[in-house]
Motif scaffolding. Structure first.
Motif: not given
Length: 69
Positions: A6-30
């Motif tokens: 459950l913890g691993e699934s939550l971890w993956v889901a959070i980072f997947f969600g953050l990736g989808r949320l900031f997909a267009r802004q990776w260069e700016s965030l970098s």
């Protein structure tokens, strides 16, 4: 074992969600992360220099005071 999965699934889901949320802004965030990192390194160098200077000043002042025999 179930909590680990459950913890691993939550971890993956959070980072997947953050990736989808900031997909267009990776260069700016970098660029922002690089700027913040440079700033923090500068602050750290100033802090280390200040501590070294204070240590040297304390050693100078303590060596000039004669000790009582």
């Amino acid at each position: 074992m179930g909590m680990v999965v459950l913890g691993e699934s939550l971890w993956v889901a959070i980072f997947f969600g953050l990736g989808r949320l900031f997909a267009r802004q990776w260069e700016s965030l970098s660029l922002l992360a690089a700027d913040i990192t440079g700033f923090l390194v500068g602050v750290l160098l100033i802090l280390v220099g200040w501590v070294a200077w204070r240590t040297q000043q304390r050693r100078k002042s303590s060596s000039s005071i004669p000790s009582n025999p």
